[in-house]
Design an enzyme around this catalytic site. Structure first.
Site, PDB file in Angstrom:
ATOM      1  N   THR A  19      -3.872 138.931 -20.159  1.00  0.00           N
ATOM      2  CA  THR A  19      -5.194 138.296 -20.020  1.00  0.00           C
ATOM      3  C   THR A  19      -5.326 137.177 -21.043  1.00  0.00           C
ATOM      4  O   THR A  19      -5.711 136.043 -20.713  1.00  0.00           O
ATOM      5  CB  THR A  19      -6.313 139.340 -20.224  1.00  0.00           C
ATOM      6  OG1 THR A  19      -6.218 140.295 -19.159  1.00  0.00           O
ATOM      7  CG2 THR A  19      -7.689 138.707 -20.239  1.00  0.00           C
ATOM      8  N   GLN A  63       3.673 140.895 -13.297  1.00  0.00           N
ATOM      9  CA  GLN A  63       4.251 141.915 -12.407  1.00  0.00           C
ATOM     10  C   GLN A  63       5.762 141.777 -12.236  1.00  0.00           C
ATOM     11  O   GLN A  63       6.383 142.614 -11.589  1.00  0.00           O
ATOM     12  CB  GLN A  63       3.560 141.880 -11.030  1.00  0.00           C
ATOM     13  CG  GLN A  63       2.091 142.285 -11.063  1.00  0.00           C
ATOM     14  CD  GLN A  63       1.876 143.769 -11.396  1.00  0.00           C
ATOM     15  OE1 GLN A  63       2.785 144.593 -11.306  1.00  0.00           O
ATOM     16  NE2 GLN A  63       0.661 144.119 -11.801  1.00  0.00           N
ATOM     17  N   SER A 106       3.209 140.952 -20.128  1.00  0.00           N
ATOM     18  CA  SER A 106       2.478 142.035 -20.770  1.00  0.00           C
ATOM     19  C   SER A 106       3.408 143.237 -20.951  1.00  0.00           C
ATOM     20  O   SER A 106       4.306 143.456 -20.135  1.00  0.00           O
ATOM     21  CB  SER A 106       1.309 142.410 -19.849  1.00  0.00           C
ATOM     22  OG  SER A 106       0.496 143.368 -20.450  1.00  0.00           O
ATOM     23  N   HIS A 147       2.496 146.596 -21.108  1.00  0.00           N
ATOM     24  CA  HIS A 147       2.166 147.891 -20.486  1.00  0.00           C
ATOM     25  C   HIS A 147       2.533 147.996 -19.008  1.00  0.00           C
ATOM     26  O   HIS A 147       2.352 149.049 -18.398  1.00  0.00           O
ATOM     27  CB  HIS A 147       0.691 148.259 -20.725  1.00  0.00           C
ATOM     28  CG  HIS A 147      -0.308 147.465 -19.939  1.00  0.00           C
ATOM     29  ND1 HIS A 147      -0.987 148.001 -18.881  1.00  0.00           N
ATOM     30  CD2 HIS A 147      -0.744 146.198 -20.065  1.00  0.00           C
ATOM     31  CE1 HIS A 147      -1.819 147.084 -18.400  1.00  0.00           C
ATOM     32  NE2 HIS A 147      -1.688 145.981 -19.108  1.00  0.00           N
ATOM     33  N   CYS A 188      -8.567 145.841 -12.516  1.00  0.00           N
ATOM     34  CA  CYS A 188      -9.532 145.009 -13.247  1.00  0.00           C
ATOM     35  C   CYS A 188     -10.763 144.698 -12.397  1.00  0.00           C
ATOM     36  O   CYS A 188     -11.783 144.266 -12.906  1.00  0.00           O
ATOM     37  CB  CYS A 188      -8.874 143.710 -13.677  1.00  0.00           C
ATOM     38  SG  CYS A 188      -7.352 144.018 -14.574  1.00  0.00           S
TER      39      CYS A 188
END
Ligand code: PMP
Length: 380
Positions: A71, A182, A202, A204, A326
């Site tokens: 983000t 992704q 990212s 996680h 989200c």
């Protein structure tokens, strides 16, 4: 509960946890203070993580900027590059191209820029969920300064031709950002081949911790910080570095580099089995998105549920989502499904099932049995 929501987040790999643990107690010093050996040691761990992540992207270590996740990376890439463009003298007629199926962390900063006078074009996907190179090229103007197109969509898993776009934008000297949340750590990503100036990722999503990620920045002269404070991360992202998180991200990237193909092959077999079994329940059950240009771990499946009913109200034993995690705050239908031409009812009855490294064959069979049972009597 069976976990089928790996596109939203993944279980931390034990090897990642083991690498992170010493950063909380023995190597807790601030890596920015290298005037003592403890700081130097912490800094060494951060640099090793930088090397591991850079290896995954085929870039220089110095081109990685740590952030709090994709983000923030998306916000930094978009707001920071437009700020740099404006500082370089282009204050009027700034045009940005993106797609209408981006993650909210791309759409929202662009909507904010649009409110401040920047012109933004939102390209719709085709019925396969792809953003085509032709549509991007058609939307480019003389005033286009930035294009931001995601690598793989987080709801359908559909991949767009980033490499094709990259080549064209390089010739036209237009900045190019891709949100690779992704695909990072799941694919052989080479920023040089992709032709991107900025790439968000990212931890996680690849069995690392939450709250840490990064941005590949090809040329720091093309971007300015959006947060102000200390001079960390080339002055682009101030704040004391999240050493445990960064080390966890590095370890997750290192593991992925070695086992991404094995993981992908196993996950792909599971997905094939799952989709074939679900489609055999009812002829009108459809798997959304391009059938080949799709990452292996995501299945977006629409069910012909009777009007007025919502499938997820009947599913108790499977952790999954309809749309992106989200967007679940407002329970709004998925903007991706709507842009792909689904009705609100159909979008609400589209399940995103996402498989991960720790999914077992038994779990796939249980998901199939559960969905067969649950859909009985609910379908048209
Ligand atoms: N972009 C995409 C495509 C995502 O799937 C996600 C995670 N839902 C994000 C951005 C946001 O990532 P993070 O949770 O690290 O902020």
């Amino acid at each position: 509960m069976i976990y089928m929501d790996n596109a939203a987040s993944t279980q931390c790999d034990e090897r990642v946890l083991a690498a992170m643990y010493p950063m909380f107690n023995s190597h807790f010093a601030n890596p920015s203070n290298t005037s003592h050996s403890m700081g130097e040691e912490a800094n060494g761990h951060v640099n090793e993580a930088r090397r591991l992540v850079a290896k995954n992207l085929n870039c220089l270590d110095s081109q990685i900027v740590w952030t709090s996740g994709a983000t923030e990376s998306n916000n930094l890439a978009i707001l920071g590059s437009i700020k740099a463009t404006q500082s370089a003298g282009a204050t009027r007629n700034i045009h940005v191209v993106t797609s209408s199926i981006e993650h909210k962390s791309v759409l929202s900063p662009l909507e904010a820029l649009a409110r401040s006078g920047v012109e933004v074009t939102f390209i719709n996907p085709n019925s396969d969920g792809q953003i085509t190179v032709a549509d991007i090229v058609a939307s480019i103007k003389d005033s286009t300064k930035l294009v931001s197109i995601m690598h793989a969509n987080n709801e359908t898993g559909v991949i767009s031709n980033i490499e094709g776009v990259g080549q064209i934008l390089k010739e036209r000297k237009i900045l190019f950002h891709t949100d690779a949340s992704q695909t990072f750590g799941k694919f052989n990503l080479d920023v040089r081949k992709l032709g991107v100036d900025f790439l968000s990722f990212s931890a996680h999503k690849i069995y690392g911790p939450k709250g840490v990620g990064g941005l590949f920045v090809k040329d720091e002269a093309k971007i300015q910080p959006i947060l102000h404070g200390g001079g960390q991360e080339l002055g682009l992202r101030p704040g004391t570095l999240n050493v445990p998180g960064i080390v966890g991200l590095g370890k997750a990237a290192e593991i992925s580099y070695v086992q991404r193909e094995t993981d992908a092959n196993r996950i792909y077999e599971f997905r094939k089995r799952l989709e074939a079994a679900l489609m055999s329940i009812h002829p009108a059950i459809t798997v959304n998105g391009h059938q080949l240009e799709r990452i292996p771990n995501i299945s977006s499946v629409s069910f012909p549920v009777k009007q007025g009913l919502r499938l997820t109200d009947y599913i108790n034993n499977i952790a999954l989502s309809t749309g992106s995690a989200c967007d679940n705050h407002d329970r709004a239908p998925s903007h991706v499904m709507i842009k792909m031409g689904k009705s609100v009812h159909s979008a609400r009855n589209t399940l995103r099932l996402s498989i991960g490294r720790f999914t077992t064959e038994d779990e796939i069979e249980s998901v199939i049995s559960e969905l067969k049972l649950v859909t009985r009597g609910l379908l048209t």
